[in-house]
Design a protein around this motif. Structure first.
Motif, PDB file in Angstrom:
ATOM      1  N   ASN A  73       0.784  -1.234   0.000  1.00  0.00           N
ATOM      2  CA  ASN A  73       0.000   0.000   0.000  1.00  0.00           C
ATOM      3  C   ASN A  73       0.817   1.285   0.000  1.00  0.00           C
ATOM      4  N   SER A  74       2.068   1.211   0.437  1.00  0.00           N
ATOM      5  CA  SER A  74       2.856   2.438   0.571  1.00  0.00           C
ATOM      6  C   SER A  74       4.109   2.432  -0.298  1.00  0.00           C
ATOM      7  N   ILE A  75       5.004   1.499  -0.039  1.00  0.00           N
ATOM      8  CA  ILE A  75       6.266   1.472  -0.774  1.00  0.00           C
ATOM      9  C   ILE A  75       6.045   1.290  -2.267  1.00  0.00           C
ATOM     10  N   SER A  76       5.130   0.406  -2.636  1.00  0.00           N
ATOM     11  CA  SER A  76       4.881   0.153  -4.059  1.00  0.00           C
ATOM     12  C   SER A  76       4.307   1.374  -4.762  1.00  0.00           C
ATOM     13  N   VAL A  77       3.493   2.152  -4.061  1.00  0.00           N
ATOM     14  CA  VAL A  77       2.944   3.382  -4.642  1.00  0.00           C
ATOM     15  C   VAL A  77       4.080   4.351  -4.965  1.00  0.00           C
ATOM     16  N   VAL A  94      -2.719  10.427  -9.160  1.00  0.00           N
ATOM     17  CA  VAL A  94      -3.818  10.330  -8.196  1.00  0.00           C
ATOM     18  C   VAL A  94      -3.642   9.038  -7.412  1.00  0.00           C
ATOM     19  N   THR A  95      -3.646   9.156  -6.100  1.00  0.00           N
ATOM     20  CA  THR A  95      -3.489   7.982  -5.246  1.00  0.00           C
ATOM     21  C   THR A  95      -4.784   7.715  -4.485  1.00  0.00           C
ATOM     22  N   ILE A  96      -5.277   6.496  -4.597  1.00  0.00           N
ATOM     23  CA  ILE A  96      -6.476   6.119  -3.865  1.00  0.00           C
ATOM     24  C   ILE A  96      -6.067   5.785  -2.435  1.00  0.00           C
ATOM     25  N   SER A  97      -6.406   6.680  -1.530  1.00  0.00           N
ATOM     26  CA  SER A  97      -6.087   6.532  -0.120  1.00  0.00           C
ATOM     27  C   SER A  97      -7.354   6.080   0.604  1.00  0.00           C
ATOM     28  N   SER A  98      -7.558   6.552   1.801  1.00  0.00           N
ATOM     29  CA  SER A  98      -8.734   6.202   2.588  1.00  0.00           C
ATOM     30  C   SER A  98      -8.886   7.200   3.720  1.00  0.00           C
ATOM     31  N   ARG A  99     -10.110   7.433   4.111  1.00  0.00           N
ATOM     32  CA  ARG A  99     -10.370   8.255   5.301  1.00  0.00           C
ATOM     33  C   ARG A  99      -9.664   7.651   6.511  1.00  0.00           C
ATOM     34  N   LEU A 100      -9.459   6.342   6.479  1.00  0.00           N
ATOM     35  CA  LEU A 100      -8.812   5.652   7.591  1.00  0.00           C
ATOM     36  C   LEU A 100      -7.341   6.031   7.733  1.00  0.00           C
ATOM     37  N   GLY A 101      -6.809   6.725   6.742  1.00  0.00           N
ATOM     38  CA  GLY A 101      -5.439   7.199   6.840  1.00  0.00           C
ATOM     39  C   GLY A 101      -5.328   8.519   7.577  1.00  0.00           C
ATOM     40  N   SER A 102      -6.460   9.139   7.880  1.00  0.00           N
ATOM     41  CA  SER A 102      -6.443  10.414   8.594  1.00  0.00           C
ATOM     42  C   SER A 102      -6.119  10.198  10.064  1.00  0.00           C
ATOM     43  N   LYS A 143      -2.005   3.872   4.795  1.00  0.00           N
ATOM     44  CA  LYS A 143      -2.672   4.974   4.107  1.00  0.00           C
ATOM     45  C   LYS A 143      -2.182   6.337   4.606  1.00  0.00           C
ATOM     46  N   SER A 144      -1.833   6.423   5.884  1.00  0.00           N
ATOM     47  CA  SER A 144      -1.216   7.656   6.381  1.00  0.00           C
ATOM     48  C   SER A 144       0.107   7.893   5.665  1.00  0.00           C
ATOM     49  N   LEU A 176       0.551  17.353 -11.177  1.00  0.00           N
ATOM     50  CA  LEU A 176      -0.399  17.447 -10.075  1.00  0.00           C
ATOM     51  C   LEU A 176      -0.378  16.158  -9.260  1.00  0.00           C
ATOM     52  N   ALA A 177      -0.503  16.256  -7.941  1.00  0.00           N
ATOM     53  CA  ALA A 177      -0.560  15.073  -7.086  1.00  0.00           C
ATOM     54  C   ALA A 177      -1.681  15.230  -6.066  1.00  0.00           C
ATOM     55  N   VAL A 178      -2.607  14.277  -6.047  1.00  0.00           N
ATOM     56  CA  VAL A 178      -3.785  14.367  -5.185  1.00  0.00           C
ATOM     57  C   VAL A 178      -4.129  12.985  -4.630  1.00  0.00           C
ATOM     58  N   ALA A 179      -4.606  12.943  -3.376  1.00  0.00           N
ATOM     59  CA  ALA A 179      -5.040  11.692  -2.748  1.00  0.00           C
ATOM     60  C   ALA A 179      -6.550  11.735  -2.524  1.00  0.00           C
ATOM     61  N   PHE A 180      -7.203  10.601  -2.752  1.00  0.00           N
ATOM     62  CA  PHE A 180      -8.660  10.514  -2.608  1.00  0.00           C
ATOM     63  C   PHE A 180      -9.075   9.341  -1.738  1.00  0.00           C
ATOM     64  N   CYS A 181     -10.140   9.545  -0.977  1.00  0.00           N
ATOM     65  CA  CYS A 181     -10.834   8.447  -0.309  1.00  0.00           C
ATOM     66  C   CYS A 181     -12.069   8.113  -1.145  1.00  0.00           C
ATOM     67  N   PRO A 182     -12.231   6.878  -1.584  1.00  0.00           N
ATOM     68  CA  PRO A 182     -13.382   6.516  -2.412  1.00  0.00           C
ATOM     69  C   PRO A 182     -14.672   6.317  -1.629  1.00  0.00           C
ATOM     70  N   GLY A 183     -14.563   6.318  -0.283  1.00  0.00           N
ATOM     71  CA  GLY A 183     -15.728   6.013   0.542  1.00  0.00           C
ATOM     72  C   GLY A 183     -15.750   4.542   0.911  1.00  0.00           C
ATOM     73  N   TRP A 184     -16.765   4.159   1.668  1.00  0.00           N
ATOM     74  CA  TRP A 184     -16.917   2.761   2.066  1.00  0.00           C
ATOM     75  C   TRP A 184     -17.682   2.053   0.949  1.00  0.00           C
TER      76      TRP A 184
END
Length: 251
Positions: free
Chosen positions: A114-118, A149-157, A177-178, A197-205
């Motif tokens: 989830n992190s190093i590979s990204v 664009v990186t698909i992150s998660s609210r759980l990384g907050s 995800k953090s 441009l670099a942006v992270a998104f949470c797709p939701g549950w």
């Protein structure tokens, strides 16, 4: 709204990745869509799509050789115009809590995927993204120009974490995800001069293997909102962390 000429989506054989591919295919402005899967022969739904714009290629994100081979194949496909949009979507959820049996292996696998590979996938595709930034006539700091664009998660907050590991046993997942949120913020600064441009998104549950069938959103609902938000990105969003509806998430 701005769409990319070319887009690469990792982990696209199912779930959100597959949903993103399906949504990009709805937009004629998108001329090249590259979707990756660990095992292309088992990517049944991807292989069933009959659209000449779609290229299904193998990628094991934890294997440097696999990434290098993909870069060469993508370079052949996108040509001198380079790559406009990289969507880092591939990921796993390894259940792990503070009270789990201590396991270095589980933690390493979670962070590795989830992190190093990204980080490594983004770095290895940087030359093609730089080429995309230089060749595209789309507005600066849009997905039509050049973007990661990186698909992150609210759980990384960190700020929103009041649940701890939670019922989903997400200690390791939260950490991973953090980490990508920090990566996203850092490359946004590092690549600003390149016009990327670099942006992270949470797709939701979302109702995926990772999100389970109890989730609130279908893949289609999440992916549609995400692609719509991608098309609205500008320089003011650079380095940001957002919901699928482009609402700010605190780090």
């Amino acid at each position: 709204m701005v769409f990319p000429r070319s887009v690469l989506v990792t982990g696209a054989n199912r779930g959100i990745g597959l949903g993103l591919v399906q949504q990009f295919l709805k937009h004629s402005e998108v001329q090249i869509i590259i979707a990756t899967a660990r095992d292309v022969s088992k990517a049944t739904e991807l292989n069933a799509i009959k659209d000449p714009r779609l290229h299904v290629l193998p990628l094991i994100v934890t294997c440097d050789k696999s990434i290098d081979i993909l870069v060469k194949e993508v370079e052949k496909i996108v040509g001198e115009q380079g790559l406009n949009l990289l969507v880092n979507n591939a990921g796993i959820l390894s259940k792990y809590t503070t009270k789990s049996e201590p396991s270095r292996a589980i933690l390493q696998e979670q962070i590795n995927v989830n992190s190093i590979s990204v980080v490594l996938v983004s770095q290895k595709f940087l030359p093609l993204l730089q080429k995309g930034a230089g060749k595209s006539t789309a507005p600066d700091f849009t997905v039509g120009k050049s973007a990661i664009v990186t698909i992150s998660s609210r759980l990384g907050s960190i700020g929103l974490n009041v649940e701890g590991s939670g019922w989903f046993e997400g200690l390791a997942y939260r950490m991973s995800k953090s980490a990508v949120n920090q990566f996203n913020r850092t490359i946004a600064v590092d690549l600003e001069a390149d016009g990327i441009l670099a942006v992270a998104f949470c797709p939701g549950w979302v109702q995926t293997d990772l999100g389970t069938s109890n989730a609130l959103l279908t893949v289609g609902q999440s992916a549609s909102a995400l692609v719509n938000s991608f098309s609205k990105l500008t320089k003011e969003h650079n380095g940001g962390y957002f919901t699928r509806e482009l609402e700010v998430i605190p780090f």
